[in-house]
Design a protein around this motif. Structure first.
Motif, short mmCIF file in Angstrom:
data_model
loop_
_atom_site.label_atom_id
_atom_site.label_comp_id
_atom_site.label_asym_id
_atom_site.label_seq_id
_atom_site.Cartn_x
_atom_site.Cartn_y
_atom_site.Cartn_z
N TYR A 89 35.46 42.42 81.51
CA TYR A 89 35.06 42.16 82.87
C TYR A 89 36.03 41.87 83.78
O TYR A 89 37.29 41.47 83.12
CB TYR A 89 34.16 41.26 82.83
CG TYR A 89 33.63 40.38 84.05
CD1 TYR A 89 32.37 40.83 84.58
CD2 TYR A 89 34.31 39.54 84.62
CE1 TYR A 89 31.81 40.29 85.68
CE2 TYR A 89 33.71 39.16 85.93
CZ TYR A 89 32.49 39.42 86.32
OH TYR A 89 32.11 39.14 87.59
N ASN A 128 29.11 49.42 85.74
CA ASN A 128 29.36 49.59 84.52
C ASN A 128 30.07 51.06 84.62
O ASN A 128 29.53 51.85 85.46
CB ASN A 128 28.22 49.62 83.64
CG ASN A 128 28.37 49.91 81.93
OD1 ASN A 128 28.70 51.00 81.65
ND2 ASN A 128 29.04 48.95 81.37
N VAL A 181 33.30 43.06 75.04
CA VAL A 181 32.70 43.10 76.37
C VAL A 181 33.86 42.62 77.30
O VAL A 181 34.37 41.62 77.23
CB VAL A 181 31.70 41.82 76.50
CG1 VAL A 181 31.07 41.85 77.86
CG2 VAL A 181 30.56 42.10 75.40
N GLN A 227 31.82 45.60 84.53
CA GLN A 227 31.82 44.97 83.15
C GLN A 227 31.57 46.16 82.14
O GLN A 227 30.83 47.13 82.44
CB GLN A 227 30.50 44.23 83.01
CG GLN A 227 30.08 43.86 81.71
CD GLN A 227 29.09 42.50 81.56
OE1 GLN A 227 28.96 41.98 82.34
NE2 GLN A 227 28.26 43.02 80.60
N ASN A 260 30.42 46.79 78.37
CA ASN A 260 29.48 46.20 77.44
C ASN A 260 29.86 46.34 75.95
O ASN A 260 29.52 45.41 75.12
CB ASN A 260 28.22 46.42 77.59
CG ASN A 260 27.44 46.35 78.91
OD1 ASN A 260 27.87 45.22 79.49
ND2 ASN A 260 26.70 47.13 79.63
#
Length: 161
Positions: A158, A79, A156, A114, A116
């Motif tokens: 990714y 992250n 979100v 990712q 969030n």
């Protein structure tokens, strides 16, 4: 042209100069708008974060932090958080920071990255992350209270590394 390196304690004042206006605006990050310098730097420079800065000579233009998205079974997904100085926007700093973070995450053994909580109204960031290979894999309705727009969605995002 600018370069990217690991942040040092000497960068704290420059980091605060980038973090403070973003935090005060309250439009893209979930920091409380009244977060003080010590608390912001403590969060950004937390021991779990690896912090980098984009710099041009002695001037810091932007920053990012890299860490595991989760612990345990989720620790293979990275992250990041990114911030760019207001007067350095439009120069490719955020794109360069993202590219650097993807390489740093791969080098650290992460298998994916990712994000969030990307505020959906942050159109420049959403477009940039899409252009860097991220997919929007989820939408949380009205998860962010924007100071001008009111309740807005969070995304979100990714991508595999």
């Amino acid at each position: 042209m600018f370069s990217i390196r690991k942040a040092t304690p000497a960068d704290e004042e420059a980091l605060w100069g980038i973090l403070e206006p973003v935090i005060r605006a309250g439009e893209t990050y979930d920091f409380p708008r009244d977060t003080d310098r010590a608390s912001a730097l403590h969060a950004w420079l937390a021991p779990v974060n690896e912090c980098f800065v984009a710099h041009e000579g002695e001037r810091v233009l932007g920053t990012y932090v890299l860490h595991a998205n989760r612990n345990g079974g989720g620790a293979h997904v990275a992250n990041c958080g990114y911030m760019t100085a207001a007067d350095a926007q439009g120069r490719g700093v955020a794109r360069a920071l993202c590219a650097h973070s993807l390489d740093a995450a791969r080098a650290a053994g992460f298998r994916a990255m990712q994000f969030n909580f990307v505020v959906a109204s942050n159109h420049r960031a959403v477009a940039l992350w899409h252009s860097m290979g991220f997919d929007t894999v989820g939408r949380v309705p009205e998860a962010f209270h924007h100071p001008v727009l009111g309740y807005t969605d969070a995304l979100v995002m990714y991508r595999r590394l």
